[in-house]
Motif scaffolding. Structure first.
Motif, PDB file in Angstrom:
ATOM      1  N   LEU A  89       1.325  -1.311  -0.103  1.00 60.06           N
ATOM      2  CA  LEU A  89       0.317  -0.227  -0.407  1.00 60.06           C
ATOM      3  C   LEU A  89       0.899   0.824  -0.136  1.00 60.06           C
ATOM      4  CD1 LEU A  89      -2.808   1.073  -0.059  1.00 60.06           C
ATOM      5  CD2 LEU A  89      -2.692   1.372   2.537  1.00 60.06           C
ATOM      6  N   ILE A  90       1.707   1.090   0.750  1.00 61.74           N
ATOM      7  CA  ILE A  90       2.910   2.515   0.742  1.00 61.74           C
ATOM      8  C   ILE A  90       3.842   2.519  -0.667  1.00 61.74           C
ATOM      9  CG2 ILE A  90       4.510   3.271   1.813  1.00 61.74           C
ATOM     10  CD1 ILE A  90       3.622   1.943   4.424  1.00 61.74           C
ATOM     11  N   SER A 110       2.818   1.565  -3.251  1.00 57.88           N
ATOM     12  CA  SER A 110       1.192   2.579  -4.388  1.00 57.88           C
ATOM     13  C   SER A 110       1.360   3.945  -4.252  1.00 57.88           C
ATOM     14  CB  SER A 110      -0.028   1.437  -4.603  1.00 57.88           C
ATOM     15  OG  SER A 110       0.554   0.387  -4.369  1.00 57.88           O
ATOM     16  N   ILE A 111       1.326   4.397  -2.562  1.00 60.45           N
ATOM     17  CA  ILE A 111       1.409   5.721  -2.578  1.00 60.45           C
ATOM     18  C   ILE A 111       2.394   6.474  -3.523  1.00 60.45           C
ATOM     19  CG2 ILE A 111       1.012   7.292  -1.440  1.00 60.45           C
ATOM     20  CD1 ILE A 111      -0.790   5.592   0.502  1.00 60.45           C
ATOM     21  N   VAL A 171      -5.300   8.573  -2.862  1.00 56.70           N
ATOM     22  CA  VAL A 171      -5.723   7.634  -2.202  1.00 56.70           C
ATOM     23  C   VAL A 171      -6.300   6.496  -3.599  1.00 56.70           C
ATOM     24  CG1 VAL A 171      -7.997   6.876  -1.624  1.00 56.70           C
ATOM     25  CG2 VAL A 171      -7.080   8.319  -0.397  1.00 56.70           C
ATOM     26  N   SER A 172      -6.063   7.504  -4.688  1.00 56.53           N
ATOM     27  CA  SER A 172      -6.373   6.468  -6.342  1.00 56.53           C
ATOM     28  C   SER A 172      -5.582   5.821  -6.780  1.00 56.53           C
ATOM     29  CB  SER A 172      -6.724   7.390  -7.192  1.00 56.53           C
ATOM     30  OG  SER A 172      -7.949   8.177  -7.055  1.00 56.53           O
ATOM     31  N   TYR A 173      -4.393   5.716  -6.228  1.00 59.76           N
ATOM     32  CA  TYR A 173      -3.397   4.570  -6.214  1.00 59.76           C
ATOM     33  C   TYR A 173      -3.397   3.986  -5.209  1.00 59.76           C
ATOM     34  CZ  TYR A 173      -1.173   8.728  -9.347  1.00 59.76           C
ATOM     35  OH  TYR A 173      -0.961   9.230 -10.138  1.00 59.76           O
ATOM     36  N   THR A 174      -3.807   3.985  -4.294  1.00 58.24           N
ATOM     37  CA  THR A 174      -4.269   2.578  -3.421  1.00 58.24           C
ATOM     38  C   THR A 174      -4.921   1.325  -4.727  1.00 58.24           C
ATOM     39  OG1 THR A 174      -6.559   2.951  -2.694  1.00 58.24           O
ATOM     40  CG2 THR A 174      -4.906   4.042  -2.028  1.00 58.24           C
ATOM     41  N   ARG A 175      -5.135   1.192  -5.680  1.00 61.12           N
ATOM     42  CA  ARG A 175      -5.501   0.571  -6.522  1.00 61.12           C
ATOM     43  C   ARG A 175      -4.621  -0.276  -6.851  1.00 61.12           C
ATOM     44  NH1 ARG A 175      -9.235   3.428 -10.408  1.00 61.12           N
ATOM     45  NH2 ARG A 175      -9.354   4.905  -8.263  1.00 61.12           N
ATOM     46  N   MET A 233      -2.459  -1.516  -5.528  1.00 59.32           N
ATOM     47  CA  MET A 233      -2.358  -2.646  -3.901  1.00 59.32           C
ATOM     48  C   MET A 233      -3.466  -3.856  -4.785  1.00 59.32           C
ATOM     49  SD  MET A 233      -3.865  -3.351  -0.942  1.00 59.32           S
ATOM     50  CE  MET A 233      -3.933  -2.043  -0.502  1.00 59.32           C
ATOM     51  N   ALA A 234      -4.687  -2.670  -4.140  1.00 59.61           N
ATOM     52  CA  ALA A 234      -6.032  -3.940  -4.682  1.00 59.61           C
ATOM     53  C   ALA A 234      -5.952  -4.910  -5.281  1.00 59.61           C
ATOM     54  CB  ALA A 234      -7.457  -2.844  -4.298  1.00 59.61           C
TER      55      ALA A 234
END
Length: 653
Positions: free
Chosen positions: A451-452, A454-455, A559-563, A565-566
């Motif tokens: 997650l980190i 990705s951000i 926050v959009s960049y967390t996709r 990770m997802a």
């Protein structure tokens, strides 16, 4: 790696060379023809020296081409649909060739002869179908009257007459009762659920009664004038039908033999489409009984090559060539955009085209977003097996000649197979299975780290986007805009990162204060810069405050960049779940139904993973990245070329 520099080409030659020059330009595929009569930019000289309107070429030329194209398409369709299945349809295998080569092979007289031959076969085939239709209708009718055992000429009683008729089956019983009550002789010839055929023999004095019954029950009179009984006629018709079926089979074989002509028909269609494209621009240039003059746009770097090519073809002494730099008005209103990138970046141009091409003076975003899309796509699919399968499939596909768009699409996914394999190795995933070594990043244990990461990728891309915004403003000599739209936002981001590191990781108060001061100064610049740009300081202050409020959108962007990770975790987890599902099956089922199930389930997961990565990767570029610096709105460069329906036309040299 930018927008190609364009120049305006002027070509003047004798009228007799016009078609040869247009064919050469079309084969060169690098010149967009300007419309001298519609474009108002820099065309004042046209009105001054050429008072007449744009030349109106005869519609006969286009009509002839369209008619031939229609006949070719109809002929191919007819051969495929009605030809015998014994012969294999030989479609033109996609190949590469120059337009000159195609036109040299084109034989219009041979084409017309072949089309005439096919049309004659079609006419005979159509006539045979019509003959069979008529015979089947007659057969169907006579089958319902074959029990009739007398002819009109055999009935010679002076006091009696006969009647043949058809009535709806629903009223037959009532009609039959009326006939019996009047003691009229009748015979039932044929009956089914819908109709009844019958015959009557009656005294001539009872004709009025018969007419009344006919009218009352809507009886349809049947007149039979043949010289033979219906059953004899029926046998003769059935014999003719058998003969016509054999003739139809023979015609089908002849039509099937024409399948070998499909290749030549498609080649001719390609050439005719090239002719049509040339004809469609005949009203864009000047052509009279003496002079031929056209203007167009071409890449500045390709002018020398074009000049050598056209001079060698026509003769330097027979034409005049000149290029000139576009004016500011032409750049603003007319000049097209052509992207120029290396072989690795070029396939990603289709993402830029899907959004909007840059204007001529604007930066090409393709080389800037390509590395990010490269990483993001791999991170979202993240399976070495899927990536290897992509690489194999695209490599095999590229070994054949593909349509231009499909070829670029295959190159696009061939390149993206590399990061997919790399991230699959990082996550230790091969079709959902572990490769037997500890993963560099585990999708189950290192979710926060992913997650980190990705951000962090998002921060880097947004930071570069802001830098590009500043660069574009500096190029436009809008230095205050470079501060408010780029550098100041970068300062806030750097200040937030430095302050966060000092407070949470390094426990350094001075470092924290440096970050806070940098962020505050940058925020003040965002507020104050519009005041310096605006005549009304109050409006400028309000605009600056509103711009600073936009910091909330940056939080949403990150926050959009967390996709990243997802989607990466979900795809691998689904693949592992499929493997586990098949693993629970008994050994016999596992190696029979289980194999089919694995292929189907992993096929579905590959499709969904690739689609998701493609769409969400593009969204991150369009919204989070392009929104920081990119405007778009450029007009695509459209050179005179061919349709390339069956053949990839190589640029002539």
């Amino acid at each position: 790696m930018a927008v190609s520099k364009m120049s305006k080409l002027t070509l003047i030659a004798q009228q007799g060379y016009s078609e040869q020059i247009l064919s050469a330009i079309q084969g060169f595929q690098g010149v967009e023809i300007r419309d001298l009569f519609q474009q108002t930019v820099s065309n004042e000289w046209v009105e001054e020296y050429f008072e007449e309107a744009a030349p109106l070429p005869s519609q006969d030329g286009l009509s002839k081409i369209d008619q031939q194209l229609e006949e070719i398409a109809h002929a191919i369709q007819f051969i495929e649909h009605h030809g015998s299945s014994r012969e294999k349809g030989m479609h033109l295998k996609r190949q590469q060739a120059t337009l000159k080569t195609l036109e040299e092979k084109f034989d219009e007289s041979a084409l017309l002869a072949e089309l005439t031959s096919i049309q004659e076969l079609e006419q005979r085939f159509t006539e045979m179908n019509e003959k069979q239709r008529v015979l089947h209708e007659r057969e169907s009718l006579l089958q319902k009257w074959q029990a009739l055992d007398f002819l009109a000429e055999d009935f010679s009683l002076r006091s009696a007459n006969y009647f043949l008729g058809t009535v709806d089956a629903s009223v037959w019983e009532l009609l039959e009762q009326q006939i019996k009550e009047r003691q009229i002789y009748y015979e039932l010839i044929y009956s089914d659920e819908q109709l009844v055929n019958f015959s009557l023999v009656y005294l001539r004095k009872e004709a009025s009664i018969i007419q009344e019954l006919i009218h009352q029950f809507s009886v349809i009179t049947f007149t039979y004038k043949e010289k033979e009984l219906p059953k004899v006629e029926l046998a003769a018709i059935q014999q003719v039908l058998l003969e016509s079926v054999e003739e139809q089979k023979r015609l089908a074989r002849l039509i099937g033999q024409k399948k070998i002509s499909i290749e030549s028909l498609e080649m001719a269609e390609e050439v005719l489409l090239a002719y049509k494209n040339r004809w469609m621009i005949h009203d864009r240039f000047i052509k009279d009984d003496k002079v031929f003059l056209l203007q167009g746009w071409l890449e500045t770097a390709s002018f020398n090559r074009f000049e050598a090519f056209i001079n060698d073809l026509i003769g330097q002494e027979n034409l005049y060539l000149e290029i000139e730099e576009p004016t500011e008005v032409e750049i603003a209103e007319e000049i097209p955009t052509k992207l120029k990138n290396n072989a690795v970046v070029k396939p990603f141009e289709m993402l830029t085209e899907m959004y909007s091409l840059p204007k001529y003076h604007e930066i090409d975003p393709t080389p800037w977003f390509m590395p990010f899309y490269f990483v993001f796509f791999g991170m979202m699919v993240a399976d070495a097996g899927y990536g290897a399968l992509m690489l194999l499939a695209t490599t095999l596909a590229l070994r054949t000649v593909l349509p231009r768009g499909m070829e670029r699409f295959m190159h696009f996914f061939q390149i993206l197979a590399v990061p997919t394999i790399m991230w699959g190795l990082i996550y230790n995933s091969f079709f959902g299975y572990s490769l037997g070594y500890p993963p560099i990043l585990s999708t189950s244990d290192d979710v926060i780290s992913i997650l980190i990461l990705s951000i962090i990728f998002g921060v880097i891309q947004i930071f570069i986007g802001l830098g590009l915004a500043a660069k574009e403003n500096i190029k436009a000599k809008n230095y205050l805009g470079a501060v408010s739209d780029g550098f100041a936002w970068q300062g806030i981001m750097v200040g937030a990162i430095v302050g966060g590191l000092g407070k949470m990781l390094l426990n350094s108060q001075p470092l924290f204060m440096v970050g806070v001061v940098l962020a505050i100064v940058s925020a003040l610049l965002i507020i104050l810069t519009p005041m310096l740009q605006s005549k009304s300081k109050i409006k400028g202050l309000a605009k600056g405050a509103y711009n600073l409020y936009g910091i909330t959108s940056y939080i949403g962007d990150l926050v959009s960049y967390t996709r990243l990770m997802a989607l990466g975790i979900s795809g691998g987890s689904i693949a592992a779940a499929f493997n586990m599902l098949v693993g629970y099956m008994p050994p016999i089922a596992r190696f029979s139904v289980g194999i089919l199930l694995m292929v189907a389930l992993h096929g579905l997961n590959i499709f969904l993973s690739l689609l998701s990565a493609y769409v969400h990767g593009a969204r991150l570029q369009y919204v989070e990245f392009f929104g920081k610096f990119y405007e778009g709105g450029g007009r695509a460069f459209r050179p005179l070329k061919t349709e390339e329906k069956y053949v990839n036309i190589e640029q002539e040299k």
